[in-house]
Write a protein that holds these residues in place. Sequence first.
Motif, PDB file in Angstrom:
ATOM      1  N   GLU A 245       0.813  -1.225   0.000  1.00 29.11           N
ATOM      2  CA  GLU A 245       0.000   0.000   0.000  1.00 29.11           C
ATOM      3  C   GLU A 245       0.846   1.275   0.000  1.00 29.11           C
ATOM      4  OE1 GLU A 245      -0.330  -1.634   4.298  1.00 29.11           O
ATOM      5  OE2 GLU A 245      -0.131  -2.403   2.261  1.00 29.11           O
ATOM      6  N   ASP A 246       2.139   1.136   0.375  1.00 30.12           N
ATOM      7  CA  ASP A 246       2.999   2.321   0.379  1.00 30.12           C
ATOM      8  C   ASP A 246       3.446   2.723  -1.022  1.00 30.12           C
ATOM      9  OD1 ASP A 246       2.680   2.214   3.048  1.00 30.12           O
ATOM     10  OD2 ASP A 246       4.799   1.963   3.579  1.00 30.12           O
ATOM     11  N   VAL A 247       3.350   1.804  -1.981  1.00 34.13           N
ATOM     12  CA  VAL A 247       3.839   2.124  -3.332  1.00 34.13           C
ATOM     13  C   VAL A 247       2.741   2.056  -4.398  1.00 34.13           C
ATOM     14  CG1 VAL A 247       6.202   1.376  -2.842  1.00 34.13           C
ATOM     15  CG2 VAL A 247       4.557  -0.273  -3.755  1.00 34.13           C
ATOM     16  N   MET A 248       1.517   1.680  -3.991  1.00 33.71           N
ATOM     17  CA  MET A 248       0.443   1.534  -4.996  1.00 33.71           C
ATOM     18  C   MET A 248      -0.050   2.911  -5.475  1.00 33.71           C
ATOM     19  SD  MET A 248      -2.808   0.455  -2.603  1.00 33.71           S
ATOM     20  CE  MET A 248      -3.564   1.598  -1.434  1.00 33.71           C
ATOM     21  N   THR A 249      -0.672   2.922  -6.645  1.00 31.48           N
ATOM     22  CA  THR A 249      -1.341   4.117  -7.143  1.00 31.48           C
ATOM     23  C   THR A 249      -2.761   4.091  -6.590  1.00 31.48           C
ATOM     24  OG1 THR A 249      -0.037   4.080  -9.166  1.00 31.48           O
ATOM     25  CG2 THR A 249      -2.084   5.350  -9.221  1.00 31.48           C
ATOM     26  N   ALA A 250      -3.125   5.113  -5.839  1.00 29.65           N
ATOM     27  CA  ALA A 250      -4.466   5.123  -5.225  1.00 29.65           C
ATOM     28  C   ALA A 250      -4.968   6.564  -5.183  1.00 29.65           C
ATOM     29  CB  ALA A 250      -4.392   4.564  -3.806  1.00 29.65           C
ATOM     30  N   PRO A 251      -6.295   6.795  -5.201  1.00 33.57           N
ATOM     31  CA  PRO A 251      -7.306   5.744  -5.391  1.00 33.57           C
ATOM     32  C   PRO A 251      -7.247   5.223  -6.827  1.00 33.57           C
ATOM     33  CG  PRO A 251      -8.321   7.915  -5.453  1.00 33.57           C
ATOM     34  CD  PRO A 251      -6.885   8.130  -5.082  1.00 33.57           C
TER      35      PRO A 251
END
Length: 492
Positions: free
Chosen positions: A80-86
């Motif tokens: 979750e620290d490197v994902m593209t979100a939202p």
Amino acid sequence: GGPVQSQTAIFSKLIKDFMRRVPLAVETGVPCARLIERLAAEDASSATVTDGQGRPLGIITEQDITRRVALRALPETPVEDVMTAPVMTIPADEYLYFAIARMRRHGLRHMPVVDAGGGLVGMLDLHDALAVAAERLVGQIDILTRDDSLDGLKQIKAAQVELAAQLLEDNLPAPEIQALLTHVNRDIYRRLVDLSLLAMEAEGHGPPPVGFCVVVMGSGGRGENFLYPDQDNGFILGDYPDDRHTEIDSWFIELAERLTGDLDAVGIPLCHGHVMATNPLWRKTLTQWKEQIALWSRKRNPTALRLCDIFFDFRSAWGDAAMAEELRAVVTRVTSANPVFLRDMYADDAEHGVALGFFRRFITERKDKEHKGKINLKHTGTLPLVESVRLLALSEGVENLSTLGRMRVLHESGFLGVDEYDYLFGAYTLITRLLLRQQVADFKAGVPVSNYVDPKFLTERERDMLVDSFKAIRALRGRVKDEFSVEVLGTP
């Protein structure tokens, strides 16, 4: 024909038929090193990060790995620290062309696909999707999904005619073309509501004072739009205290006036019968709507019955769809338990017969000079069929809204026999095709688009099939008449 069909087929394809079924998904907390191992093992180019319920929170693509993880993040860094979100997602039952447009516009190569509850069910790859769309169609897709300005939406509306013409040439069944035209129109509704809300907020009207749902009725609710449907719309508002009525209702009057004016400007004309949210009759709270339905079912005068005819095919086009579903359940409960009401609805529709006289002769227009010798295929073809099928669906508690969908459920429950279903299915498909073809021809000839078809210009086979279709609809209307007369014998 074969290869030609695939050219425009994309406009009738749904995302669920093209997505990759088992997308790589990881929950939060998984370390990056483990994710990279799984990407390699499964030969995947992206992974979706989900919450405990399987709903997408973000996405990690090969590009993210090279940009953010390699050389920068520690192997134990959680995904979750490197994902593209939202992350931008799309429903599985959305049209494929819609996804292509959105992905192109936002520069996305992957898009997670979700079910009605928001759970991850697949992954759409832009490369896969574009492989289905021939190059010449990508331009058309771009037109059909133009920007949200009024000019952009006008161009979308104009592009519909060309699209319908191409799909007819490719022999796509007319009901599928109608479903697509309706879908584009509902999308125009959605975008115009969003535009109005932004403008009202910017001009100091504030946000909506209560939750609400915009509904479309008639052919728009059934998914059966032809080329130029007029507006049949209304609002279902969240309940609010009586002492706030003036303030809240004036906010929604403002929205209704903007929305109906904008729809008219882009090519969905105002309704001559004022079936629009600007009319207080079609703008009520959920509780008022429930009371209205109960009142109509008790009153049963011609006006009330006509209003039911318009309203009962409503569907949510924007906003809190749960309100529309709650109201649908009320309609189903009230009608399926009220044969006298349905008998009166039938009596009100009884004069809508098919255009077939003695000796298999067509009954053509005599009074209207402009259309003399032609058949109004809507009033004397689809209308008697749509009304009969709706009445049977209401009496059997069928919640499906499309005419063919209602027929299918009535057939599956044994109410319509195999032959009866087959003839009626064929009748609806033929008549809608003839109507749509005529409307496209009218448009191209620069004459007003209407529902009139000249039997002289039908092939001999089409005339024979139309006679059989009319006979099948007439037989169904006879059955409906018997159904509602017998059912209520002994009732006042």
